[in-house]
Design an enzyme around this catalytic site. Structure first.
Site, mmCIF file in Angstrom:
data_model
loop_
_atom_site.group_PDB
_atom_site.id
_atom_site.type_symbol
_atom_site.label_atom_id
_atom_site.label_comp_id
_atom_site.label_asym_id
_atom_site.label_seq_id
_atom_site.Cartn_x
_atom_site.Cartn_y
_atom_site.Cartn_z
ATOM 1 N N HIS A 93 0.833 -1.203 0.000
ATOM 2 C CA HIS A 93 0.000 0.000 0.000
ATOM 3 C C HIS A 93 0.873 1.261 0.000
ATOM 4 O O HIS A 93 0.674 2.176 -0.809
ATOM 5 C CB HIS A 93 -0.907 -0.023 1.232
ATOM 6 C CG HIS A 93 -1.784 1.176 1.368
ATOM 7 N ND1 HIS A 93 -3.102 1.176 0.976
ATOM 8 C CD2 HIS A 93 -1.545 2.431 1.837
ATOM 9 C CE1 HIS A 93 -3.625 2.369 1.200
ATOM 10 N NE2 HIS A 93 -2.694 3.145 1.734
ATOM 11 N N GLU A 94 1.873 1.296 0.879
ATOM 12 C CA GLU A 94 2.740 2.471 0.965
ATOM 13 C C GLU A 94 3.610 2.616 -0.277
ATOM 14 O O GLU A 94 3.904 3.731 -0.710
ATOM 15 C CB GLU A 94 3.599 2.419 2.235
ATOM 16 C CG GLU A 94 2.809 2.385 3.529
ATOM 17 C CD GLU A 94 1.752 3.473 3.655
ATOM 18 O OE1 GLU A 94 1.971 4.601 3.173
ATOM 19 O OE2 GLU A 94 0.687 3.193 4.241
ATOM 20 N N HIS A 100 1.710 4.530 -2.906
ATOM 21 C CA HIS A 100 1.849 5.976 -2.698
ATOM 22 C C HIS A 100 3.215 6.447 -3.218
ATOM 23 O O HIS A 100 3.310 7.451 -3.925
ATOM 24 C CB HIS A 100 1.766 6.330 -1.203
ATOM 25 C CG HIS A 100 0.406 6.213 -0.606
ATOM 26 N ND1 HIS A 100 -0.666 6.974 -1.005
ATOM 27 C CD2 HIS A 100 -0.046 5.440 0.417
ATOM 28 C CE1 HIS A 100 -1.721 6.672 -0.263
ATOM 29 N NE2 HIS A 100 -1.376 5.729 0.600
#
Length: 157
Positions: free
Chosen positions: A67-68, A71
């Site tokens: 998920h990170e 980003h």
């Protein structure tokens, strides 16, 4: 798991799933409480909450890293990296990253309380139910312009 092991894991996931190198730092931040991890826009570093690894295991940790990294890579490419952006949503699906991390078992369940304040007019006795308190020296009864007085304060579960 130590910070250098986390760094190696993040580099490995970045190379295998995204086909791009991770050139910044990934480390555990013990101050994180309500989130599994975060991507820092200024430094491009990734911080991870170690409690997720300890309480939910490595599978959850890998999901947070994916998920990170979504980003991270989208921000560096100048694409939409925020949760609301379509680029971000599509990349999450492509790499199999979760949209949100799971709830920690130790986290207390949110209890919702509903506060009800009852004001009454001293002249016509009309009652007003409010969620927030009102300034009785400023506001008056809408029916007869009489003075308002707080009569009850109840908390409902």
């Amino acid at each position: 798991m130590k910070d250098h092991e986390l760094q190696d894991l993040v580099k490995k996931i970045s190379a295998s799933l995204f086909g791009k190198p991770f050139r910044h730092q990934a480390y555990f931040n013990p101050k994180l409480r309500s989130t599994g991890g975060r991507y820092l826009l200024g430094t491009h570093n990734i911080e991870i909450n170690k409690k997720y690894l300890e309480q939910l295991g490595e599978v959850e940790l890998i999901g947070i890293i994916k998920h990170e990294l979504c980003h991270y890579h989208l921000h560096l490419e100048g694409k939409g990296y925020q949760h609301r952006d379509n680029d971000f949503k599509l990349l999450l699906i492509k790499v199999g990253a979760p949209r949100h991390c799971s709830r920690l078992p130790e986290a207390p369940k949110k209890r919702t309380f509903k506060k009800v304040l009852i004001y009454e007019c001293t002249q016509c006795h009309l009652q007003y139910n409010r969620k927030r308190s009102i300034n009785t020296s400023k506001y008056v009864c809408g029916k007869c312009r009489g003075k308002l007085v707080k009569t009850k304060e109840m908390i409902l579960e």
